[in-house]
Design an enzyme around this catalytic site. Sequence first.
Site, PDB file in Angstrom:
ATOM      1  CB  CYS A  16      -0.898  -0.051   1.234  1.00 38.07           C
ATOM      2  SG  CYS A  16      -1.677   1.499   1.677  1.00 38.07           S
ATOM      3  CB  CYS A  20       0.412   2.016   4.093  1.00 36.41           C
ATOM      4  SG  CYS A  20      -1.260   1.369   3.887  1.00 36.41           S
TER       5      CYS A  20
END
Length: 92
Positions: free
Chosen positions: A16, A19
């Site tokens: 991700c 993230c």
Amino acid sequence: MKDMTVTLKDFYADWCGPCKTQDPILEELEEDWDDRFEVEKINVDEAQEIANEYQVRSLPTLVVENDDGIVERFVGVTQREDIEAALESAGA
């Protein structure tokens, strides 16, 4: 007011991108706030049952909770000010 345990659950995945953008913000907060709250990093690929329990549908998702339950949840990259406000209202 220090008896309240405040936890910031960081739901993330290695793949991700956003993230990775969130990480330095959380690390900075942890340093600046000493031990006023705990950070729990939860890899959704490895802990799907916890992610389901918290109904995590998008990453990153941050959940601020205290002994009374969930105080605030953020979906997507969240700015430091917003997280700090949630931590304060949780009693950190």
